[in-house]
Design an enzyme around this catalytic site. Sequence first.
Site, PDB file in Angstrom:
ATOM      1  N   CYS A 112       0.658  -1.336   0.016  1.00  0.00           N
ATOM      2  CA  CYS A 112      -0.008   0.112  -0.398  1.00  0.00           C
ATOM      3  C   CYS A 112       1.312   1.408  -0.082  1.00  0.00           C
ATOM      4  O   CYS A 112       1.213   1.583   1.370  1.00  0.00           O
ATOM      5  CB  CYS A 112      -0.888  -0.377   1.446  1.00  0.00           C
ATOM      6  N   CYS A 115      -0.923   4.549   2.673  1.00  0.00           N
ATOM      7  CA  CYS A 115       0.210   4.181   3.682  1.00  0.00           C
ATOM      8  C   CYS A 115      -0.414   1.986   4.076  1.00  0.00           C
ATOM      9  O   CYS A 115       0.981   2.517   3.512  1.00  0.00           O
ATOM     10  CB  CYS A 115      -1.088   4.635   4.351  1.00  0.00           C
ATOM     11  N   SER A 116      -0.973   1.319   4.447  1.00  0.00           N
ATOM     12  CA  SER A 116      -0.756   0.419   4.782  1.00  0.00           C
ATOM     13  C   SER A 116      -1.885  -0.111   5.221  1.00  0.00           C
ATOM     14  O   SER A 116      -2.538  -1.230   5.795  1.00  0.00           O
ATOM     15  CB  SER A 116      -0.385   0.426   6.734  1.00  0.00           C
ATOM     16  N   CYS A 117      -3.024  -0.406   3.924  1.00  0.00           N
ATOM     17  CA  CYS A 117      -4.418  -0.564   3.372  1.00  0.00           C
ATOM     18  C   CYS A 117      -3.328  -2.606   3.268  1.00  0.00           C
ATOM     19  O   CYS A 117      -2.623  -2.519   2.525  1.00  0.00           O
ATOM     20  CB  CYS A 117      -5.165  -0.109   2.389  1.00  0.00           C
TER      21      CYS A 117
END
Lengths: 204, 127
Positions: A112, A115-117
């Site tokens: 991602c 961000c950090s999906c």
Amino acid sequence: MSDQDNDHFHGHVHDPIEEGAALRVRALEELAIAKGLVDPAALESVIEYYERETGPRNGASVVAHAWTDPTFKDWLLRDGTAAIHSMGFKGYQGEHMRVVENTPDVHNVIVCTLCSCYPWPVLGLPPAWYKGPAYRSRIVREPRKVLTEFGLNLSKHRKVQVWDSTAEIRFMVLPQRPENTDGLNVEELAAIVTRDGMIGTASV
Amino acid sequence: MNTPKVSDSIRCIAEATLPRRSETEPLFRKDWHARVFTLVVTLVHTQKIPWKSFQERLVVELAKHQTSMAPQTDEEVDLQYFDCWLAAAEETLRAEELINAEDVIAQIKVIKQTVHEIRDSQLIARS
């Protein structure tokens, strides 16, 4: 003055609640409860859910099922969301899933970039490196080099496909089934599937 | 010329640019990481805040911190990452008009006061 002396000097050991982020989080939490925005019991149950019910073992059982059941595998690749939900792995950040299959010609890896999906219901919460700026920026720019650093040396003839997860869709890699595993049952196969294999930074 | 040694040294340098990797790292490194994570997830589950609203703010916060590609340990990544979660959570709550900045400052004062009162009463009880 030693730390112990210092504590005696102040009369107590500092509680982390007294300062910084921990204090701020507690203030937000108390405000949210006081305003009726959250139920304290719900807060506890959410944390328990993520600690006990989610994690890469869920994803590993999906992979093992796909390796042993061609009909399920077709469904998984066609409609990852429905196939994964059918195994009971539902929940936040798993509403829209797409599963991408590693083949002799293509190796997939997920990231991602913003961000950090991450697909929480099947992989749990992301590892620290997945959230870090180095991985998030470099895997798109120089995927082969980054994968080599992970210990994965791919043939130059094999295409590397990077999938950028978003708030709308999460990806999971279906690794190739290793050779010489014909005699293993579903549980034994699930045991050899790793989290990094389903991110695409390792082979299985 | 000793090619394997050169490759090894390049590989060592390359590996240092990524954080240490582990399949067994803790789910949350600090208690408040778990608490802010839970707060946001619960607010989203109960539709008090939209995930998209939070996530957009998280992206902005992460970008602010992404000024260097210097190697970071897992712990440094987590600390920075959850600092960003906290900032994004607070901004989202404010943007959705569920809390305001004064509320937070006042609540922090209340907590500090409560902690001091408890400590003082413990000191009196012990003396």
